[in-house]
Scaffold this motif. Structure first.
Motif, PDB file in Angstrom:
ATOM      1  N   ASN A  65      38.976  46.914  50.255  1.00  0.00           N
ATOM      2  CA  ASN A  65      39.627  47.172  48.965  1.00  0.00           C
ATOM      3  C   ASN A  65      39.240  46.171  47.879  1.00  0.00           C
ATOM      4  O   ASN A  65      39.779  46.228  46.778  1.00  0.00           O
ATOM      5  CB  ASN A  65      41.155  47.127  49.139  1.00  0.00           C
TER       6      ASN A  65
ATOM      7  N   GLU B   7      38.271  34.670  57.171  1.00  0.00           N
ATOM      8  CA  GLU B   7      39.463  34.000  56.651  1.00  0.00           C
ATOM      9  C   GLU B   7      39.471  32.535  57.054  1.00  0.00           C
ATOM     10  O   GLU B   7      39.299  32.175  58.222  1.00  0.00           O
ATOM     11  CB  GLU B   7      40.713  34.706  57.171  1.00  0.00           C
TER      12      GLU B   7
ATOM     13  N   PRO C  30      41.104  38.223  54.272  1.00  0.00           N
ATOM     14  CA  PRO C  30      41.474  38.899  55.535  1.00  0.00           C
ATOM     15  C   PRO C  30      40.621  40.151  55.747  1.00  0.00           C
ATOM     16  O   PRO C  30      40.247  40.850  54.793  1.00  0.00           O
ATOM     17  CB  PRO C  30      42.952  39.270  55.317  1.00  0.00           C
ATOM     18  N   VAL C  31      40.323  40.446  57.013  1.00  0.00           N
ATOM     19  CA  VAL C  31      39.485  41.606  57.349  1.00  0.00           C
ATOM     20  C   VAL C  31      40.086  42.892  56.797  1.00  0.00           C
ATOM     21  O   VAL C  31      39.371  43.770  56.302  1.00  0.00           O
ATOM     22  CB  VAL C  31      39.315  41.707  58.889  1.00  0.00           C
ATOM     23  N   SER C  32      41.405  43.015  56.840  1.00  0.00           N
ATOM     24  CA  SER C  32      42.059  44.245  56.374  1.00  0.00           C
ATOM     25  C   SER C  32      41.901  44.459  54.870  1.00  0.00           C
ATOM     26  O   SER C  32      42.023  45.575  54.382  1.00  0.00           O
ATOM     27  CB  SER C  32      43.547  44.215  56.730  1.00  0.00           C
ATOM     28  N   GLU C  33      41.614  43.379  54.129  1.00  0.00           N
ATOM     29  CA  GLU C  33      41.511  43.485  52.676  1.00  0.00           C
ATOM     30  C   GLU C  33      40.089  43.761  52.205  1.00  0.00           C
ATOM     31  O   GLU C  33      39.879  44.188  51.055  1.00  0.00           O
ATOM     32  CB  GLU C  33      42.014  42.184  52.028  1.00  0.00           C
TER      33      GLU C  33
ATOM     34  N   HIS D 290      43.335  45.556  42.418  1.00  0.00           N
ATOM     35  CA  HIS D 290      43.678  45.088  43.768  1.00  0.00           C
ATOM     36  C   HIS D 290      43.583  43.570  43.818  1.00  0.00           C
ATOM     37  O   HIS D 290      42.603  42.970  43.374  1.00  0.00           O
ATOM     38  CB  HIS D 290      42.729  45.686  44.799  1.00  0.00           C
TER      39      HIS D 290
END
Length: 1010
Positions: free
Chosen positions: A517, A560, A511-514, A523
């Motif tokens: 990190n 994704e 996912p882009v949000s991950e 993580h």
């Protein structure tokens, strides 16, 4: 007699209030003389002045007689209108030292003057007031030559000057305080800014509060001449001085206090830029919103030339708030610094712990792996097939544990800066191809395409072979773990004297949000689809550290559902590396950690087993067998095998590698028990539990959660999320078997109880239906009886009333027997009314009547018509606002109005005043009326009167049938009227409430759906 008509001179027409005042004045008794004799130049000036909206005045003659327009009145303040026609020197005595010389220059030298934003301390409202004006004096020639007067236009700049001055102070505070390092620095910096505004801060100081010791300590002040006798350096909160300055009040109430009559108490105080000492001060708490106790107190001497109004007080409060905000920022920064230091210390301790624990783990692992390998190497058939499977699984997992321990050890050593890489010149294309090829068998066995394309580079690359191998193997292991179909590619190419390694897959993606990190320690992407959820979460972080040791960089691009590409970029040659760590012996560069590739490949083969379902063919189970079906859900293949071997002798076992596959199997063949791991890819055990427990078809299915999280807190959390039982790893085989037996036994007892309850419920439902039918029949018979009884009872009553009236008429007046006939007729009339009310009440049970829109205004008019004679007889007044249209049963709502209005007329002795007012019921009030629905709009009707009222304790009792609060001989009635009202309102899905006070009237509130 001829009347004299007064003619207003044209130059005095209009001009508002001042024009009227000038016209009404007898100027003949002033130095200006009668208006008719005024010189033309004066008339022209007056005409200009009166018609202007700009504040203007005219001073005329040697005494400078004062004339002004409406706009100038605000400048004069309290001096108006007494100063009209007065000499200018008397009008402005307090500032004549400023304006007198200017007027003299204008009159004597025939020269105009101009002043911009001139400070003038005017006494126009009872005190010397700080004002700023822009004005010009212009000489006016007389009709006979020379200068005869002055005309002046004014602009009030006071609010602009004051606003700019205060805004400058607030801006300087915001800018300068941002650099403060601690509380004392905040107070000192604030004082420096306040010194730059001596007009608003003749003196100021800060007292820092210590609530523990009950003391105040002065941290900073604007003027060193501020006496320590008046405001000491340190004082006790309970001292007399603190009381005089109201410090305890300010601290207790968190509110500013005004201190007055300073000059009388303390004499001369620092006055800033003014010539007189402040007579007032303000004590303000410096505190954050929601804080119980202030940080400090700000004491400010108030400008003696300004009133301490709300606007001025707000400015000082803004100053205090800004200082409080700076103190909060200082505390926040300090806490963040301490927190960062604590985290750094924790990080160091954690790194040391990993290093130590990794070393400690290696010894018992070695002692475990040696005997296991000896057992597996035996070929004489000592082990049974099941024992060999157990030993193999144990050895495989011990090897995995060793690899995880080695990874932790590598990471901790890098973190502690204890790793010294040895860089050898290698043919990076050949080395990369060799390392990547070890994965081919595992990748192709999983049905994936494996591509390795490594181009020759223009020069040698200097790498630590062991580290480079770990980089490639970690990236390939990661790609294999999250690629279920498609391909994995390894590409090596050159760009701008850098080697570029690409590991590309067609897996689940990130996912882009991950993405930001991905290289952080520990993580892991939650709920990611993959072959397993197992791992430490430090693999990619370790790869980044290893790449950075080569002065390189790593990045990732992913979409994704379409796959990911990890790109490693390292410089070619040796110029970027420390000389002491470069070894030119190319042969030594071929050394590598023994068995490293094999460990990664074996784990990949192990991951490939994760998707297999090792349970028996469930379709072969014959219906009616007593052995329970158990579904085991775990992403670890060895754990699934182990649990299956433990339970397959007593139960039918089916397995699934994650929650999603488990749901598919549950939908096909529902088990009697689920044993599920918590952490799994794609759908974890928690989400699986929610699906099972929120589905009516499976909500009673028992679930045992298995987790590696140990401790009482983890167990309680497991039960809180809805699990029927919770096991922590490691667990004993006997404990698992006992818990499985218990859950299956409870589940079967539960199903048996449900069957009994279902049968009982069906029987009960049949009895309820029969009973309901019987009650409906009896209710119908009761209604028919009420109609018949009412007719049969009313007929003899009519005859009693008729014959008693005839007999009474036949008797002579004054005959004592007449009294008996009166009582007979009164009783018969009351009985008639009672029968009518009982009949009405019984009819209210019939809810089959249709609801139609009803205009309550029409209902009210009809009821008022029915009571016409009684209203006239009692001189009653009925008033109302416009009533709404509601949906209801017309006859019932008319009965409601009739009963409520009739009650008010009956229980009011003299001149009844009845009010009926309607209004929408506000949504926030709906919860205060139990029984109303929050998604429906309601109207509120209030019937109020000035009658005898009642005691509030009887507010509920008066709605009971046959309930009376007053004697029948005083107020006639049946005691059914208000019970009828309540029944009608409930039929309309509303409520009725009563409020009253004895001898002060009553109010009935009716709430109906709009």
């Amino acid at each position: 007699m001829e009347l004299t008509k007064t003619v207003t001179p044209e130059f005095l027409t209009g001009g508002g209030e001042m024009g009227e005042l000038i016209r009404s004045r007898d100027w003949s008794k002033t130095p200006l003389g009668p208006v008719e004799a005024w010189p033309q130049s004066l008339k022209t000036c007056v005409r200009i002045m009166l018609t202007s909206r700009q504040p203007m005045f005219v001073w005329w003659g040697g005494d400078l007689i004062n004339l002004y327009n409406d706009a100038y009145r605000s400048i004069l303040g309290g001096k108006h209108p007494a100063v009209l026609g007065s000499p200018a020197s008397e009008v402005w005595t307090e500032i004549w030292d400023q304006v007198g010389p200017r007027a003299e220059v204008c009159m004597q030298q025939n020269v105009g003057t101009y002043d911009e934003s001139l400070l003038l301390l005017m006494e126009r409202n009872g005190y010397p007031e700080e004002t700023y004006y822009t004005f010009s004096y212009s000489p006016v020639p007389g009709d006979e030559g020379g200068t005869s007067g002055i005309i002046c236009a004014n602009t009030d700049d006071t609010q602009r000057i004051l606003g700019e001055r205060q805004l400058r102070t607030l801006k300087d505070l915001g800018r300068y305080l941002a650099e403060a390092k601690d509380d004392a620095d905040v107070y000192n910096r604030a004082v420096e800014i306040l010194k730059e505004n001596p007009a608003d801060f003749p003196f100021a100081c800060f007292y820092e509060l210590s609530i523990q010791t009950g003391t105040l300590n002065m941290t900073a002040k604007t003027d060193e001449l501020l006496s320590t006798d008046i405001l000491p350096q340190e004082l006790i909160l309970e001292s007399t001085i603190a009381d005089d300055w109201q410090f305890p009040y300010v601290i207790t109430h968190n509110r500013a206090a005004r201190i007055e009559e300073l000059q009388a108490k303390y004499g001369q105080l620092p006055s800033g830029c003014w010539t007189i000492s402040p007579d007032q001060a303000l004590v303000i708490p410096v505190m954050q919103n929601g804080q119980d106790c202030p940080f400090a107190l700000l004491i400010v001497g108030i400008n003696p030339h300004r009133q301490l109004d709300e606007k001025y007080t707000s400015f000082f409060q803004l100053v205090a708030d800004q200082i409080a905000g700076s103190i909060v920022n200082v505390h926040t920064v300090e806490e963040a610094r301490k927190r960062a230091e604590a985290l750094l210390e924790i990080d160091r301790a954690k790194t040391a712990f990993f290093s130590n624990i990794s070393h400690e783990f290696r010894t018992p692992l070695t002692l475990m792996l040696g005997p296991l390998e000896e057992l597996l190497s035996q070929q004489d058939g000592v082990l049974t097939k099941q024992q060999e499977a157990n030993v193999t699984a144990t050895h495989r997992n011990a090897m995995r544990l060793l690899r995880l321990v080695n990874t932790l050890l590598d990471f901790s050593r890098i973190e502690a800066d204890k790793v010294r890489a040895q860089y050898f010149p290698v043919n990076l294309s050949d080395v990369t191809t060799d390392i990547a090829s070890t994965f081919r068998a595992a990748v192709e066995h999983a049905g994936l395409e494996f591509n390795v394309t490594c181009k020759d580079l223009s020069m040698a690359a200097y790498v630590d072979r062991d580290m480079w191998e770990k980089v490639i193997l970690n990236l390939l292991s990661n790609a294999f773990k999250y690629t279920l179909q498609g391909s994995i590619s390894v590409i090596l190419e050159e760009s701008d004297q850098h080697a570029i390694l690409l590991v590309r897959d067609t897996g689940v993606g990130i996912p882009v949000s991950e993405l930001p990190n991905m290289f952080e320690r520990f993580h892991r992407v939650k709920q990611s689809k993959g072959r397993s959820f197992e791992g430490t979460g430090i693999g990619l972080s370790l790869v980044r550290e290893l790449v950075q040791l080569h002065n390189g960089d790593i990045s990732v691009e992913s979409e994704e559902g379409k796959g990911s590409t990890f790109a490693v970029k390292i410089p070619l040659g040796r110029a970027h590396l420390p000389e002491e760590q470069v070894v030119e012996n190319a042969g030594a560069g071929t050394n590598q950690t023994p068995g490293l590739s094999a460990a990664y490949v074996n784990e990949a083969m192990y991951f490939n087993r994760q998707q297999d379902s090792n349970g028996i063919d469930i379709d072969r189970i014959e219906e009616g067998e007593e052995r329970a079906r158990v579904l085991i859900v775990d992403d670890n293949a060895d754990m699934r095998d182990y649990l299956q071997r433990l339970l397959e002798k007593q139960y039918y076992i089916e397995t699934a590698a994650n929650g999603k596959l488990a749901l598919e199997k549950i939908a096909t063949h529902q088990p009697e028990l689920i044993i599920s791991d918590v952490m799994m890819p794609e759908m974890d055990g928690i989400e699986l539990l929610h699906h099972v427990k929120h589905n009516p078809a499976t909500e009673s299915l028992p679930v045992i959660l298995v987790s590696a999280r140990a401790g009482e807190e983890a167990t309680i959390e497991g039960y809180d999320i809805g699990a029927d039982d919770y096991l922590t790893k490691p667990f004993s085989a006997k404990e698992l078997q006992a818990r499985v037996r218990a859950q299956i036994r409870v589940s079967r007892l539960h199903r048996h109880a449900l069957d009994i309850l279902q049968h009982s419920a069906e029987e009960l439902e049949k009895k309820v239906e029969a009973r309901t039918s019987e009650l409906l029949r009896k209710n119908s018979e009761l209604e028919q009886f009420a109609y018949i009884a009412s007719h049969d009872l009313q007929e003899p009553l009519r005859k009693i009333r008729t014959f008693s009236e005839l007999l009474q008429k036949s008797l002579q007046k004054g005959n004592p027997v007449n009294n008996y006939f009166d009582k007979i007729q009164s009783s018969a009339e009351r009985m008639t009314q009672l029968i009518k009310d009982v009949l009405d009440y019984s009819r209210l049970s019939n809810t089959e009547e249709k609801f139609v829109p009803i205009d309550l205004n029409t209902i009210l008019q009809q009821v008022k018509g029915d009571f016409d004679l009684l209203i006239e007889q009692k001189q009653a007044t009925i008033k109302s606002n416009t009533l709404p249209v509601v949906k209801g049963i017309p006859l019932q709502l008319q009965q409601l109005f009739t009963n409520l209005i009739g009650n008010s007329l009956k229980f009011c002795e003299n001149q009844p005043l009845i009010s009926i007012f309607a209004s929408p019921l506000p949504a926030p009030e709906i919860p205060f009326y139990p029984g109303l629905q929050e998604d429906i709009s309601y109207v509120k009707l209030e019937f109020s009167d000035n009658g005898i009222g009642f005691e509030q304790q009887f507010a509920e009792r008066i709605f009971a049938i046959f309930q009376r609060l007053n004697e029948r001989k005083v107020y006639a009635g049946t005691g059914i009227g208000l019970a009828l009202c309540k029944k009608i309102v409930e039929n309309h899905h509303g409520i009725i409430r009563a409020n009253g006070k004895l001898n002060e009237g009553a109010t009935f509130t009716v709430i109906l759906p709009a």
